[in-house]
Write a protein that holds these residues in place. Structure first.
Motif, PDB file in Angstrom:
ATOM      1  N   HIS A 181       0.661  10.256  -9.773  1.00  0.00           N
ATOM      2  CA  HIS A 181       0.450   8.921 -10.329  1.00  0.00           C
ATOM      3  C   HIS A 181       1.481   8.542 -11.390  1.00  0.00           C
ATOM      4  CE1 HIS A 181      -4.091   8.815  -9.080  1.00  0.00           C
ATOM      5  NE2 HIS A 181      -3.266   8.770  -8.057  1.00  0.00           N
ATOM      6  N   ILE A 231      -8.303   7.749   0.852  1.00  0.00           N
ATOM      7  CA  ILE A 231      -8.736   6.724  -0.098  1.00  0.00           C
ATOM      8  C   ILE A 231      -8.041   5.399   0.169  1.00  0.00           C
ATOM      9  CG2 ILE A 231      -7.033   7.265  -1.889  1.00  0.00           C
ATOM     10  CD1 ILE A 231     -10.744   6.534  -2.556  1.00  0.00           C
ATOM     11  N   ALA A 232      -6.773   5.448   0.576  1.00  0.00           N
ATOM     12  CA  ALA A 232      -6.037   4.228   0.907  1.00  0.00           C
ATOM     13  C   ALA A 232      -6.629   3.562   2.143  1.00  0.00           C
ATOM     14  CB  ALA A 232      -4.564   4.541   1.119  1.00  0.00           C
ATOM     15  N   TYR A 236      -0.789  -1.010  -4.550  1.00  0.00           N
ATOM     16  CA  TYR A 236      -1.925  -0.097  -4.674  1.00  0.00           C
ATOM     17  C   TYR A 236      -1.397   1.319  -4.480  1.00  0.00           C
ATOM     18  CZ  TYR A 236      -5.950   2.698  -3.282  1.00  0.00           C
ATOM     19  OH  TYR A 236      -6.885   3.693  -3.179  1.00  0.00           O
ATOM     20  N   GLY A 275      -2.339   5.138  -4.056  1.00  0.00           N
ATOM     21  CA  GLY A 275      -3.444   6.020  -3.700  1.00  0.00           C
ATOM     22  C   GLY A 275      -3.026   7.458  -3.499  1.00  0.00           C
ATOM     23  N   THR A 276      -1.929   7.844  -4.141  1.00  0.00           N
ATOM     24  CA  THR A 276      -1.454   9.222  -4.045  1.00  0.00           C
ATOM     25  C   THR A 276      -2.323  10.149  -4.896  1.00  0.00           C
ATOM     26  OG1 THR A 276       0.128   8.667  -5.799  1.00  0.00           O
ATOM     27  CG2 THR A 276       0.943   8.609  -3.534  1.00  0.00           C
ATOM     28  N   PHE A 291      -9.712   1.674   1.082  1.00  0.00           N
ATOM     29  CA  PHE A 291      -9.356   0.483   0.317  1.00  0.00           C
ATOM     30  C   PHE A 291      -8.867  -0.621   1.242  1.00  0.00           C
ATOM     31  CE2 PHE A 291      -6.387  -1.984  -2.388  1.00  0.00           C
ATOM     32  CZ  PHE A 291      -7.276  -2.369  -3.379  1.00  0.00           C
ATOM     33  N   CYS A 350      -3.687   1.565  -9.730  1.00  0.00           N
ATOM     34  CA  CYS A 350      -3.495   2.988  -9.465  1.00  0.00           C
ATOM     35  C   CYS A 350      -4.832   3.713  -9.452  1.00  0.00           C
ATOM     36  CB  CYS A 350      -2.572   3.605 -10.517  1.00  0.00           C
ATOM     37  SG  CYS A 350      -2.314   5.377 -10.309  1.00  0.00           S
ATOM     38  N   GLU A 351      -5.031   4.528  -8.437  1.00  0.00           N
ATOM     39  CA  GLU A 351      -6.286   5.244  -8.281  1.00  0.00           C
ATOM     40  C   GLU A 351      -6.615   6.128  -9.486  1.00  0.00           C
ATOM     41  OE1 GLU A 351      -9.030   5.506  -6.817  1.00  0.00           O
ATOM     42  OE2 GLU A 351      -8.652   3.958  -5.337  1.00  0.00           O
ATOM     43  N   ILE A 396       0.839  -1.193   0.000  1.00  0.00           N
ATOM     44  CA  ILE A 396       0.000   0.000   0.000  1.00  0.00           C
ATOM     45  C   ILE A 396       0.876   1.246   0.000  1.00  0.00           C
ATOM     46  CG2 ILE A 396      -1.843   1.241   1.192  1.00  0.00           C
ATOM     47  CD1 ILE A 396      -2.650  -1.537   0.154  1.00  0.00           C
ATOM     48  N   THR A 448       0.961   5.154   0.270  1.00  0.00           N
ATOM     49  CA  THR A 448       0.355   6.327   0.899  1.00  0.00           C
ATOM     50  C   THR A 448      -0.630   5.885   1.986  1.00  0.00           C
ATOM     51  OG1 THR A 448      -0.765   8.480   0.589  1.00  0.00           O
ATOM     52  CG2 THR A 448      -1.617   6.647  -0.640  1.00  0.00           C
TER      53      THR A 448
END
Length: 366
Positions: free
Chosen positions: A89, A17-18, A81, A83-84, A21, A105-106, A11, A13
């Motif tokens: 990205h 959002i992270a 994953y 989540g930055t 998840f 990637c988000e 993971i 960040t």
């Protein structure tokens, strides 16, 4: 769970959002298709990582790192994953790819289509899996809606779709480092929430995953405050006459009716509702009855339509389907998502690029 295939996540960040998840990854679900292990967590400090792990995955003991690079180089991580914020990205994906890691990637996947293409080209060369984490497309509600629209054609041929995402944020009061205010992070309503409006449009006006989807004619307008895009309205017109209207704003609350998307067809319409376009809960099909004569009426008459509601239960935060599908993709050796292939991500980014070109939104480095 012991009989399920296992995937080990890294993971990157420890933001909001992270946290959502990870909460879903560790849920104890009877319908789970994969056993998800939080193998490692990367943050700017070990203290942040410790706090994050204690709060969001207390039943597991991930390896904690004080940098993202250490996650990428962890040999026990199967997939990373990311989540930055949007603006990072491109950098983070390329670093993870260089380390040979599979990636989820988000959204929005990148600032623009050019960045995304470079990332996909790098992933192809390195032979690793990478996908955009557009969780909406994985939801059973979205997939059922697609089935009813394109296979069963419950409202005939779709002719028009409208979707709006409205959130009220006091952006002027936020610090300059906020992702809602810093252009280098991809600040603006379009990349953050407008991508959902466009995804709802795509669900009705385009075949998911088609590599030959033609870019529609686009007419767009954007509003800015202090250099930040706060509202976008775009009309998408396809060669056969179908139209989509996509809008988003950080200057207003969503509609009280909770209806945020409407699909119009030759034989009826569908209304989609929920707390927000990112967390849909139900949709209602209004199918025109045979011989109703409603096509000749100017106003909508409920008596001429058969109404059917579809409601879907909440499961965790709503990331469970995306997590399972992504893990199975990787475990089965795929390099692209079955649900969100590269062509789909590129297509939406190309549309957003044109919207921004017309609206005058430019990010650093473009």
């Amino acid at each position: 769970m012991a009989d399920l295939p296992t995937i080990r996540w890294g993971i990157v960040t420890t933001g909001l959002i992270a946290s959502w998840f990870v909460e879903d990854l560790v849920l104890n679900r009877p319908d789970a298709k994969v056993k998800h292990i939080i193998q490692s967590i990367g943050s700017s400090s070990l203290e942040k990582g410790q706090k994050f792990a204690k709060q969001y995955c207390p039943t597991q003991t991930p390896q904690l790192y004080d940098s993202y690079e250490k996650v990428y180089n962890d040999p026990n991580v199967d997939i990373v994953y990311i989540g930055t914020p949007h603006g990072y990205h491109y950098r983070d994906c390329l670093q993870a790819i260089a380390a040979g890691k599979n990636i989820l990637c988000e959204k929005s996947f990148a600032i623009n289509a050019k960045q995304a293409k470079e990332v996909f080209d790098a992933a192809k060369k390195k032979n690793v899996y990478i996908a955009e984490a557009m969780w909406l497309r994985h939801r059973p509600l979205y997939r059922k809606l697609q089935e009813l629209l394109h296979q069963d054609k419950v409202i005939g041929e779709v002719t028009r779709v409208y979707s709006d995402f409205a959130v009220e944020l006091d952006i002027p009061s936020l610090p300059s480092t906020s992702r809602y205010k810093d252009l280098s992070l991809g600040a603006g309503s379009l990349l953050d929430i407008g991508v959902y409006s466009l995804t709802w449009l795509a669900g009705g006006l385009e075949e998911r995953g088609s590599e030959n989807t033609e870019l529609p004619r686009i007419m767009a307008s954007q509003r800015h405050e202090d250099g930040i895009e706060v509202s976008t309205v775009a009309i998408l017109e396809y060669p056969d006459g179908r139209q989509g209207v996509s809008s988003c704003t950080t200057k207003a609350k969503g509609a009280p009716s909770r209806i945020f998307a409407v699909y119009h067809g030759t034989d009826g319409h569908i209304e989609v509702s929920g707390d927000a376009p990112s967390v849909p809960e139900s949709f209602t099909v209004w199918a025109r009855q045979k011989d109703s004569g409603s096509a000749d009426k100017v106003l909508f008459d409920k008596e001429d339509y058969e109404k059917k509601e579809y409601t879907f239960p909440k499961v965790g935060r709503g990331f469970v389907w995306e997590a399972d599908n992504t893990a199975l993709d990787v475990l089965e050796g795929r390099k692209e998502s079955k649900i969100v292939p590269w062509a789909t991500t590129m297509h939406v980014l190309e549309i957003m690029d044109e919207i921004r070109r017309q609206g005058g939104t430019v990010y650093p480095g473009e």
